[in-house]
Design a protein around this motif. Structure first.
Motif, PDB file in Angstrom:
ATOM      1  N   ALA A   4       0.853  -1.190   0.000  1.00  0.00           N
ATOM      2  CA  ALA A   4       0.000   0.000   0.000  1.00  0.00           C
ATOM      3  C   ALA A   4       0.886   1.237   0.000  1.00  0.00           C
ATOM      4  N   ASP A   5       0.425   2.300  -0.669  1.00  0.00           N
ATOM      5  CA  ASP A   5       1.256   3.504  -0.725  1.00  0.00           C
ATOM      6  C   ASP A   5       1.372   4.163   0.651  1.00  0.00           C
ATOM      7  N   ILE A 188      -8.515  -0.349   3.480  1.00  0.00           N
ATOM      8  CA  ILE A 188      -7.959  -1.189   2.416  1.00  0.00           C
ATOM      9  C   ILE A 188      -9.059  -1.667   1.469  1.00  0.00           C
ATOM     10  N   LEU A 189     -10.216  -2.018   2.014  1.00  0.00           N
ATOM     11  CA  LEU A 189     -11.333  -2.421   1.156  1.00  0.00           C
ATOM     12  C   LEU A 189     -11.732  -1.291   0.208  1.00  0.00           C
ATOM     13  N   GLN A 190     -11.705  -0.054   0.722  1.00  0.00           N
ATOM     14  CA  GLN A 190     -11.991   1.102  -0.133  1.00  0.00           C
ATOM     15  C   GLN A 190     -10.945   1.227  -1.245  1.00  0.00           C
ATOM     16  N   ALA A 191      -9.674   0.995  -0.865  1.00  0.00           N
ATOM     17  CA  ALA A 191      -8.581   1.093  -1.846  1.00  0.00           C
ATOM     18  C   ALA A 191      -8.671  -0.023  -2.887  1.00  0.00           C
ATOM     19  N   ILE A 192      -9.101  -1.208  -2.474  1.00  0.00           N
ATOM     20  CA  ILE A 192      -9.299  -2.311  -3.427  1.00  0.00           C
ATOM     21  C   ILE A 192     -10.379  -1.936  -4.436  1.00  0.00           C
ATOM     22  N   PRO A 198      -3.907  -4.095  -4.264  1.00  0.00           N
ATOM     23  CA  PRO A 198      -2.537  -3.961  -3.758  1.00  0.00           C
ATOM     24  C   PRO A 198      -1.566  -3.418  -4.805  1.00  0.00           C
ATOM     25  N   CYS A 199      -0.549  -2.697  -4.367  1.00  0.00           N
ATOM     26  CA  CYS A 199       0.560  -2.326  -5.239  1.00  0.00           C
ATOM     27  C   CYS A 199       1.397  -3.587  -5.481  1.00  0.00           C
TER      28      CYS A 199
END
Length: 295
Positions: A4-5, A188-192, A198-199
């Motif tokens: 993650a960034d 993380i769910l929002q980022a997915i 994932p990066c």
């Protein structure tokens, strides 16, 4: 490349109770334990308001870690390490293995049943950096329990290693998110869902492999951490593979760990030289804070 960034990780930390998140800048954030710890301590000491540094270790004993750090700072240890590094039978070993050999030759191993495991090594480097810089920062350690640093698989009923959680997520198994704090899980769910997680370092395979194929060994002389023929080894293998993971796995050996290979590949791609490590990090950057951190 982190999964993650840094912005997302800093946000998760603050929302979970951390007051202030500061950056250890590149290339120090991706360096070996010695440079990672030295620059971290330098930044913290330069702030002038840090009383303690806390870190994980397999040892769990500050007194033991301090004793070992002092031994490793001694002239006797330094002399023996140089001797082992030039010996034909041992010089091909990795740095951690050489340190362990030198240490066991100098102490009663019955007194020090100590393992040169990843967190112990970093813990010792933090303490060495504090001692050599004559910092007044005190140290505290949290004992690692229930798993090993390199455990790759989720084991039900245990605290999981970060490696195992990342592996599961990269294999599209988001059930591993149940092992992290709920606040972090939700971010993380929002980022997915937005495609930001994932990066994945594998996306850089074409860039890294092309760079190796195009640049001769002569161009690698100043690149950091390429000693012992590592650059030539990586370049030769680059002509036989097309993915970063296969390149790393093929290049791994007794004297070249996967961690060092990864670092060297990115140093090579981005032109990081040994001269850049002669001085500690010159700055830090504020990544996130709450009201207490702001004060």
């Amino acid at each position: 490349v982190a999964i993650a960034d840094k912005g997302l990780r800093a946000k998760c930390a603050v929302e979970s109770g951390v007051n202030l998140v500061l950056e250890l800048p590149f290339p120090f954030s991706m360096s070996s334990a010695e440079y990672f710890a030295r620059s971290s301590v330098h930044i913290l000491d330069s702030l002038g308001c840090i009383d303690y540094i806390s870190f994980g270790s397999e040892s769990g004993s500050v007194d033991e870690l301090i004793k070992i750090a002092k031994i490793m700072l001694s002239d006797e240890f330094d002399s023996l390490l140089k001797k082992l590094s030039s010996n034909n039978e041992t010089k091909k070993l990795g740095h951690a293995a050489l340190c362990e050999l030198a240490f066991k030759a100098l102490v009663n191993t019955d007194e020090f049943a100590f393992s040169f495991t990843p967190n112990n090594i970093l813990a010792i480097e933090y303490i060495k950096a504090i001692i050599t810089s004559k910092s007044s920062i005190k140290v505290h350690t949290v004992k690692r329990t229930s798993n090993n640093f390199s455990d790759e698989n989720i084991v039900p009923g245990r605290i999981q290693s970060a490696t195992a959680i990342r592996n599961s997520i990269e294999q599209k198994d988001i059930s591993a998110l149940e092992f992290i704090p709920n606040i972090t899980k939700n971010f993380i769910l929002q980022a997915i869902n937005s495609g930001d997680f994932p990066c994945d370092s594998e996306r850089l395979s074409p860039a890294i492999i092309t760079s190796l194929r195009l640049n001769s060994s002569a161009a690698s002389e100043e690149i950091h951490d390429t000693a012992g023929g590592l650059y030539n080894r990586l370049r030769d293998i680059s002509f036989k593979t097309n993915t970063l993971n296969s390149l790393i796995c093929t290049a791994e050996s007794k004297n070249f760990t996967k961690a060092r290979i990864r670092r060297t590949l990115f140093y090579s791609l981005l032109g990081v030289t040994s001269s850049q490590f002669k001085e500690p990090a010159a700055y830090t950057q504020l990544l996130a804070m709450d009201s207490n951190g702001r004060a």
